[in-house]
Structure formats: structure tokens, C-alpha cells
Design a protein around this motif. Structure first.
Motif, mmCIF file in Angstrom:
data_model
loop_
_atom_site.group_PDB
_atom_site.id
_atom_site.type_symbol
_atom_site.label_atom_id
_atom_site.label_comp_id
_atom_site.label_asym_id
_atom_site.label_seq_id
_atom_site.Cartn_x
_atom_site.Cartn_y
_atom_site.Cartn_z
ATOM 1 N N UNK A 82 -5.022 13.560 3.931
ATOM 2 C CA UNK A 82 -4.741 14.762 3.142
ATOM 3 C C UNK A 82 -5.590 14.799 1.866
ATOM 4 N N UNK A 83 -5.947 13.635 1.380
ATOM 5 C CA UNK A 83 -6.817 13.579 0.210
ATOM 6 C C UNK A 83 -7.383 12.162 0.113
ATOM 7 N N UNK A 84 -8.450 12.020 -0.671
ATOM 8 C CA UNK A 84 -8.984 10.679 -0.906
ATOM 9 C C UNK A 84 -8.445 10.205 -2.237
ATOM 10 N N UNK A 85 -8.222 8.897 -2.341
ATOM 11 C CA UNK A 85 -7.604 8.404 -3.570
ATOM 12 C C UNK A 85 -8.608 8.250 -4.712
ATOM 13 N N UNK A 144 -7.307 0.561 -3.349
ATOM 14 C CA UNK A 144 -6.170 1.070 -4.128
ATOM 15 C C UNK A 144 -5.639 0.042 -5.129
ATOM 16 N N UNK A 150 2.110 6.828 -6.746
ATOM 17 C CA UNK A 150 1.056 7.621 -7.369
ATOM 18 C C UNK A 150 1.146 9.100 -7.035
ATOM 19 N N UNK A 151 1.551 9.397 -5.807
ATOM 20 C CA UNK A 151 1.411 10.781 -5.360
ATOM 21 C C UNK A 151 2.711 11.526 -5.100
ATOM 22 N N UNK A 152 3.836 10.836 -5.122
ATOM 23 C CA UNK A 152 5.075 11.532 -4.804
ATOM 24 C C UNK A 152 6.081 11.326 -5.916
ATOM 25 N N UNK A 188 -9.257 12.738 -5.256
ATOM 26 C CA UNK A 188 -8.022 13.504 -5.049
ATOM 27 C C UNK A 188 -8.273 14.989 -4.806
ATOM 28 N N UNK A 219 -0.299 13.253 6.117
ATOM 29 C CA UNK A 219 0.483 12.922 4.927
ATOM 30 C C UNK A 219 0.965 11.467 5.026
ATOM 31 N N UNK A 220 1.545 10.987 3.929
ATOM 32 C CA UNK A 220 1.898 9.563 3.841
ATOM 33 C C UNK A 220 2.909 9.119 4.894
ATOM 34 N N UNK A 230 0.836 -1.204 0.000
ATOM 35 C CA UNK A 230 0.000 0.000 0.000
ATOM 36 C C UNK A 230 0.869 1.252 0.000
ATOM 37 N N UNK A 231 1.892 1.239 0.857
ATOM 38 C CA UNK A 231 2.771 2.399 0.958
ATOM 39 C C UNK A 231 3.436 2.693 -0.384
ATOM 40 N N UNK A 234 0.967 4.160 -2.934
ATOM 41 C CA UNK A 234 0.680 5.564 -2.662
ATOM 42 C C UNK A 234 1.855 6.445 -3.059
ATOM 43 N N UNK A 264 -6.616 6.223 6.831
ATOM 44 C CA UNK A 264 -6.056 5.206 7.725
ATOM 45 C C UNK A 264 -4.895 5.790 8.515
ATOM 46 N N UNK A 311 -6.545 5.177 2.103
ATOM 47 C CA UNK A 311 -5.269 4.986 2.796
ATOM 48 C C UNK A 311 -4.810 6.194 3.617
ATOM 49 N N UNK A 312 -5.080 7.395 3.161
ATOM 50 C CA UNK A 312 -4.635 8.561 3.923
ATOM 51 C C UNK A 312 -5.488 8.749 5.191
#
Lengths: 83, 257
Positions: free
Chosen positions: B123-126, B15, A77-79, B129, B184-185, A70-71, A74, B42, B39-40
Motif C-alpha cells: 500500500x505504501x513504501x516505508x 524498518x 507507525x501507521x495505525x 510513504x 494492507x498490513x 516488524x508487525x 508497522x 512483502x 514490509x508492505x
């Protein structure tokens, strides 16, 4: 808890975790069943104890696998990848 | 400190699912598709639970605005450590119409009814977004906000010290409570909901409120014109040797001369 109970508990936990296995629930559940069947005739408490420990280890591994998966998704996709 | 934390969670398409666009281009296929907690969210939930474990918080309440199936997400949140849950329910058919503003308004109503010190969201939903629920809510409540948190600590005398991820670095701020935070992640690693905890979560209290009773108007602020798949990458070709490669590059104008 007695050994029998712990073995059942381990099986249930692994079965539940296998439901979201990346290669599919069926793939995991078949292997899970086979692994337990293979050791069905183990009766020595010490051996059962060892196998239970291995099961606990597998639980931790799968948890880590799910987390990392999952990490990574993410992150990808986002970084933006840092050089 | 003994803070009461409200954590906003959203039920989204999982996801790992390969998202497909509906043939009529109005949205993505959600029927019969695996859903899970954003996930965010979570991560936000995990932080709230950690704050409770560190005795910084006294209670963690999970919140969601969504259709009847969102209850699963709340149960999952309670299995991961939330003490109770609030479900602002909307009919299944309205789920696609929900926008961040509606969620922010619903949270505002809940916070006005019960006292909360922190509202924590992802911070956002996947799925959309949007990344707007947190800031909109802070605006509606007129509370300070600390978005994109990568570390949350006690700042002393009714404040939190939050390290934020911003472009090109980190930003450390102190926010007065009550405040809105978004995760944030890299804030933490969410825990896995174990089977016994899932069983226990079934007994935890879950408040159901109809969105209508809260006076939330689901009129959309935006109009979706079309949802389309990203363009498919064209297959490449092989070149036999260097001269051919150079010639092709020249044709495309990547090499001059």
C-alpha cells in the motif's frame, strides 16, 4: 540426512538467522557457538535427536520474534491505536 | 483461475534502522545502512504466493525499479516464492530521483509487453510513504483498482472479491480482472526466507532491463526543498506536590481560575 549433517544444517540456519538479531549479530553468534560447544560431547543418538528438536523450536521462536517485531513496528507507525 | 501476478517490490532502508538526515538536508543517509524489502511489499508478495499455492494463480513475478543493489531484494522475493524477477535497472546515482510515477510507468511498460492479470503492490513504501504507485498504475493502464486489501478471494467469472480497509470499517468490492491491488498490513503474515530457499533463488531467472531501453524518463516531478529531523521532544519536569502542579497548570493556562 545423518545426524552430523543435520546438526551442521541447524547451526548454519541459526547462524544465518542471527545476522538480523535485534541485539546484534555478534551477541547471537557468540551464544550460538557456546550452546553448540556445550553439547559437543553428546554422542547418544537419542540425546542428539532431542537437542535437534530444541534447535528447531528455537528457529520457530526467532521467526516469530522477527515477524512480531516488524508487525508491531508497522502498526505503531501507521495505525492509530484503537480504544 | 490461473492468473499471472506481477508483484512490485521496493528496496528501502530497513524498518529497524534509526534513520539519519544528511548534513546538507537533501535526504537521508543510505550509505552503509541496512536495506531490506519494503514490509508492505512483502505482504503483497506473500499474498501472491498464497494465491499460487491455492491454485488461483499460475505464476508470480517480482518486479523492481532500482539501482544495481535492488537485485538482492528480487533474490529475496524469489526466495519467498516468486518464480522469476524483472529488474528495471537505473544507475545508482539516480536512485534518489525515482518517484512513484516512474515506477508506475515502468510497470505499465512491462505489463504491455507481457500479459499479467494482477499487479500487486504494497500500500505504501516505508521510506517515502507516497502510497501512489498503485493508483497511478491503475490510471495509466485504465484497470480497476482495489487498494488497501485485507482479504483477497476468488469472486468467480474473472473477478476478485477484495475486502479493503477504509477509515472506520471494511469495504468489500468485486474487481474485474485485470486489476491493480495494494496490500494492507493485516492481509497476511509474510513468511521468512529460509536459507535453502535463498540458495535455490540464486538459480531462478532474473531479467535485467535498463530503464533507458524502456523509454522511462526519470525527470523528477517534485523538488525536495529540505529534509529535516522531527523536533526533539523537550524533557519534562517534576513537581513536588499538588499545589505546585495546580499552579503550573494555571500558568500554562490549562486550568482556569
Amino acid at each position: 540426512m545423518d545426524l552430523r549433517c543435520r546438526v551442521l544444517h541447524l547451526y548454519k540456519t541459526l547462524y544465518y538467522m542471527g545476522k538480523e538479531y535485534p541485539k546484534g549479530a555478534q551477541f547471537f553468534h557468540e551464544r550460538l557457538k557456546n550452546a553448540f560447544k556445550r553439547n559437543a560431547n553428546v554422542t547418544e543418538p537419542k540425546d542428539v535427536e532431542n537437542l535437534l528438536e530444541r534447535g528447531e523450536f528455537v528457529i520457530k521462536e526467532i521467526e516469530a520474534l522477527y515477524k512480531l517485531r516488524k508487525y508491531r513496528a508497522m502498526k505503531q507507525r501507521y495505525y492509530e491505536e484503537n480504544k | 483461475m490461473s492468473l499471472r501476478i506481477l508483484v512490485g517490490v521496493k528496496r528501502v532502508v530497513d524498518f529497524a534502522v534509526k534513520v539519519r538526515v544528511k548534513p546538507d538536508k537533501t535526504g537521508v543517509v543510505t550509505d552503509g545502512v541496512q536495506h531490506s524489502m519494503n514490509p508492505f511489499d512483502e505482504i503483497a508478495l506473500e499474498e501472491a504466493v498464497k494465491m499460487k499455492e491455492k491454485k488461483l494463480a499460475s505464476e508470480v513475478v517480482a518486479f523492481t525499479l532500482g539501482g544495481p543493489k535492488s537485485q538482492e531484494t528480487l533474490r529475496n522475493a524469489m526466495a519467498k516464492g516468486a518464480d522469476k524477477a524483472i529488474h528495471v535497472e537505473i544507475p545508482e546515482g539516480d536512485v534518489a530521483k525515482v518517484e512513484p510515477l516512474h515506477v508506475a510507468q515502468a510497470i505499465q511498460k512491462v505489463v504491455e509487453k507481457e500479459k499479467f492479470d494482477v499487479v500487486f503492490v504494497g500500500k505504501q513504501a516505508i521510506d517515502d510513504d507516497a502510497s501512489q504507485t498503485g493508483p497511478l498504475l491503475a490510471g495509466l493502464l485504465d484497470w480497476p483498482q482495489a487498494l488497501y486489501a485485507s482479504k483477497v478471494e476468488d469472486g468467480g467469472s474473472g473477478t476478485l472479491k477484495v475486502t479493503r480497509e477504509i477509515d472506520g470499517g471494511l469495504d468489500t468490492i468485486k474487481v474485474k480482472l485485470p486489476a491493480v491491488l495494494s496490500a494492507d498490513l493485516r492481509l497476511n503474515e509474510p513468511r521468512y526466507a529460509t536459507l535453502p530457499n535463498i540458495m535455490k533463488a540464486k538459480k531462478k531467472p532474473l531479467d535485467k532491463i535498463a530503464a533507458k531501453d524502456l523509454g522511462i524518463d526519470l525527470t523528477p516531478q517534485t523538488k525536495i526543498l529540505e529534509v529535516a529531523e522531527p523536533p526533539v521532544r523537550k524533557a519534562g519536569g517534576f513537581v513536588a506536590d499538588v499545589p505546585e502542579l495546580v499552579q503550573k497548570l494555571k500558568e500554562k493556562g490549562f486550568v482556569k481560575g
